[in-house]
Design a protein around this motif. Sequence first.
Motif, PDB file in Angstrom:
ATOM      1  N   GLN A  63      39.329  38.484  44.871  1.00  0.00           N
ATOM      2  CA  GLN A  63      40.237  37.774  43.974  1.00  0.00           C
ATOM      3  C   GLN A  63      39.719  36.364  43.696  1.00  0.00           C
ATOM      4  O   GLN A  63      39.814  35.862  42.569  1.00  0.00           O
ATOM      5  N   TYR A  64      39.144  35.730  44.720  1.00  0.00           N
ATOM      6  CA  TYR A  64      38.562  34.401  44.524  1.00  0.00           C
ATOM      7  C   TYR A  64      37.346  34.482  43.608  1.00  0.00           C
ATOM      8  O   TYR A  64      37.213  33.701  42.654  1.00  0.00           O
ATOM      9  N   ALA A  65      36.443  35.432  43.892  1.00  0.00           N
ATOM     10  CA  ALA A  65      35.226  35.562  43.089  1.00  0.00           C
ATOM     11  C   ALA A  65      35.542  35.896  41.634  1.00  0.00           C
ATOM     12  O   ALA A  65      34.896  35.387  40.712  1.00  0.00           O
ATOM     13  N   PHE A  66      36.545  36.777  41.432  1.00  0.00           N
ATOM     14  CA  PHE A  66      36.947  37.177  40.083  1.00  0.00           C
ATOM     15  C   PHE A  66      37.886  36.160  39.429  1.00  0.00           C
ATOM     16  O   PHE A  66      38.104  36.221  38.237  1.00  0.00           O
ATOM     17  N   GLN A  67      38.454  35.255  40.236  1.00  0.00           N
ATOM     18  CA  GLN A  67      39.491  34.335  39.767  1.00  0.00           C
ATOM     19  C   GLN A  67      40.664  35.108  39.165  1.00  0.00           C
ATOM     20  O   GLN A  67      41.032  34.939  37.995  1.00  0.00           O
ATOM     21  N   THR A  68      41.256  35.965  40.020  1.00  0.00           N
ATOM     22  CA  THR A  68      42.405  36.764  39.602  1.00  0.00           C
ATOM     23  C   THR A  68      43.424  36.847  40.722  1.00  0.00           C
ATOM     24  O   THR A  68      43.074  36.813  41.906  1.00  0.00           O
ATOM     25  N   ARG A  71      47.000  42.261  42.008  1.00  0.00           N
ATOM     26  CA  ARG A  71      47.203  42.962  43.281  1.00  0.00           C
ATOM     27  C   ARG A  71      46.244  44.122  43.451  1.00  0.00           C
ATOM     28  O   ARG A  71      45.844  44.461  44.560  1.00  0.00           O
ATOM     29  N   VAL A  72      45.864  44.757  42.359  1.00  0.00           N
ATOM     30  CA  VAL A  72      44.999  45.933  42.434  1.00  0.00           C
ATOM     31  C   VAL A  72      43.537  45.483  42.345  1.00  0.00           C
ATOM     32  O   VAL A  72      42.852  45.698  41.354  1.00  0.00           O
ATOM     33  N   THR A  73      43.085  44.814  43.394  1.00  0.00           N
ATOM     34  CA  THR A  73      41.726  44.319  43.507  1.00  0.00           C
ATOM     35  C   THR A  73      41.154  44.872  44.804  1.00  0.00           C
ATOM     36  O   THR A  73      41.724  44.667  45.867  1.00  0.00           O
ATOM     37  N   LEU A  74      40.031  45.591  44.720  1.00  0.00           N
ATOM     38  CA  LEU A  74      39.543  46.346  45.876  1.00  0.00           C
ATOM     39  C   LEU A  74      38.055  46.598  45.777  1.00  0.00           C
ATOM     40  O   LEU A  74      37.408  46.253  44.791  1.00  0.00           O
ATOM     41  N   ALA A  75      37.503  47.189  46.833  1.00  0.00           N
ATOM     42  CA  ALA A  75      36.105  47.599  46.839  1.00  0.00           C
ATOM     43  C   ALA A  75      36.046  49.117  46.891  1.00  0.00           C
ATOM     44  O   ALA A  75      36.709  49.742  47.717  1.00  0.00           O
ATOM     45  N   ASP A 194      41.663  36.199  35.035  1.00  0.00           N
ATOM     46  CA  ASP A 194      43.019  35.975  34.523  1.00  0.00           C
ATOM     47  C   ASP A 194      43.024  35.042  33.323  1.00  0.00           C
ATOM     48  O   ASP A 194      43.646  35.323  32.291  1.00  0.00           O
ATOM     49  N   GLU A 195      42.321  33.933  33.443  1.00  0.00           N
ATOM     50  CA  GLU A 195      42.312  32.925  32.378  1.00  0.00           C
ATOM     51  C   GLU A 195      41.722  33.477  31.089  1.00  0.00           C
ATOM     52  O   GLU A 195      42.168  33.116  29.987  1.00  0.00           O
ATOM     53  N   GLN A 196      40.741  34.373  31.203  1.00  0.00           N
ATOM     54  CA  GLN A 196      40.066  34.900  30.014  1.00  0.00           C
ATOM     55  C   GLN A 196      40.636  36.232  29.546  1.00  0.00           C
ATOM     56  O   GLN A 196      40.069  36.868  28.661  1.00  0.00           O
ATOM     57  N   GLY A 197      41.748  36.643  30.136  1.00  0.00           N
ATOM     58  CA  GLY A 197      42.461  37.823  29.641  1.00  0.00           C
ATOM     59  C   GLY A 197      41.738  39.130  29.871  1.00  0.00           C
ATOM     60  O   GLY A 197      41.852  40.055  29.070  1.00  0.00           O
ATOM     61  N   ILE A 198      40.989  39.223  30.981  1.00  0.00           N
ATOM     62  CA  ILE A 198      40.265  40.452  31.304  1.00  0.00           C
ATOM     63  C   ILE A 198      41.191  41.376  32.085  1.00  0.00           C
ATOM     64  O   ILE A 198      41.780  40.968  33.092  1.00  0.00           O
ATOM     65  N   ASP A 199      41.323  42.621  31.635  1.00  0.00           N
ATOM     66  CA  ASP A 199      42.223  43.568  32.286  1.00  0.00           C
ATOM     67  C   ASP A 199      41.563  44.341  33.423  1.00  0.00           C
ATOM     68  O   ASP A 199      42.182  44.635  34.436  1.00  0.00           O
ATOM     69  N   ILE A 200      40.282  44.692  33.244  1.00  0.00           N
ATOM     70  CA  ILE A 200      39.536  45.445  34.254  1.00  0.00           C
ATOM     71  C   ILE A 200      38.149  44.832  34.354  1.00  0.00           C
ATOM     72  O   ILE A 200      37.490  44.606  33.341  1.00  0.00           O
ATOM     73  N   MET A 201      37.724  44.555  35.588  1.00  0.00           N
ATOM     74  CA  MET A 201      36.395  43.978  35.769  1.00  0.00           C
ATOM     75  C   MET A 201      35.781  44.552  37.029  1.00  0.00           C
ATOM     76  O   MET A 201      36.472  44.844  37.995  1.00  0.00           O
TER      77      MET A 201
END
Length: 358
Positions: A63-68, A71-75, A194-201
């Motif tokens: 979440q830190y690396a992606f800046q998001t 909740r659905v952030t995983l490996a 989040d800031e750039q409006g990316i839904d899936i990364m």
Amino acid sequence: MSALSVLPPECLLQPFIVPKRLMLGPGPSNVPARISAAGAQPMLGHLHAETIEIMNQIKSGIQYAFQTQNRVTLAVSGPGHAAMECAIFNSLEPGESVLIAVNGIWGERAAEIAERIGAKVNTVVTSAGGYFTNEEIEQALDKYRPVVFFLTHGESSTGVVHPIDGIGDLCHKYNCLFLVDSVAALGGTPICMDEQGIDIMYTGSQKVLNAPPGTAPISFSERACYHHTGPITSFYGLRESLAILAETGLENSWKRHKEVAEYFHKGLEEMGLKLFVQDKKARLPTVTTIVAPPGYDWREITGYIMKTYNIEISGGLGPSAGMVLRVGLMGCNSSKANVDLVLEALADALKHCHKSRV
């Protein structure tokens, strides 16, 4: 019992010595010693409390690396390609329209995956080394009305870092999910989900994060995750790589990669070599593409550097095949000392490799 018909392989009865190389290709890159050590820690069960704690810490690190704050952030278990398939398969249904920006091999690969799903695949295509304007993207969104728009942030086959600002807003204007491949760019150049409006990364941990292959960070917008028997020792390595990024600071990491890349670009130009991506703002800090020197066989150059200096660099891939040399300066490999080494190796290779008179 009858005698075994297949005997123990002789090759496995001797130790295998892995050579030490400086991995300056487009990935994988070298792994810091503390990450290798982390992977050697004692095994845990995949449902042990400590494993769950590590997974939660990995989630926080991603979440830190992606800046998001998603909740659905995983490996997921696998390399960046597994994350690509996971992202596309979980955001598209057969018959749905998808728009894919193709400015290198990863856009081509995404289109192939989407076609296998049975999606209606539409593409916008530009030449290798190029990128799309927001106006071009909006025209395509308006024309095709996709449910998903795919874009490669760091196109490692061509050395382009694609501008992201404003694209998320355009996608949402046309009721479309914005899916970004940041495998070769995350941690090396700015991106804020989040800031750039990316839904899936998604990214690949073996690239800029310098974690061992085996896990691929991914973030979905409002989707469920499936837990399985995960690669525990790979989790150790991924957690440690994210810890290094947190200690370094994301902005400091971006700054270092930019400064080292510019130092490398200056050295290449002073040698008389040309950079493949002409627009300086569009040059990917983590993977530099160099126009293959006229008259030389790029294979001979990369082979000479490997044999003489034990340094890996590579040729082009996909649309850049035969056109470029690619040098990766990612994670711990992004240093001016490594730049000096590869510049010396390149200069020596150009002196000793055969140059045709054509």
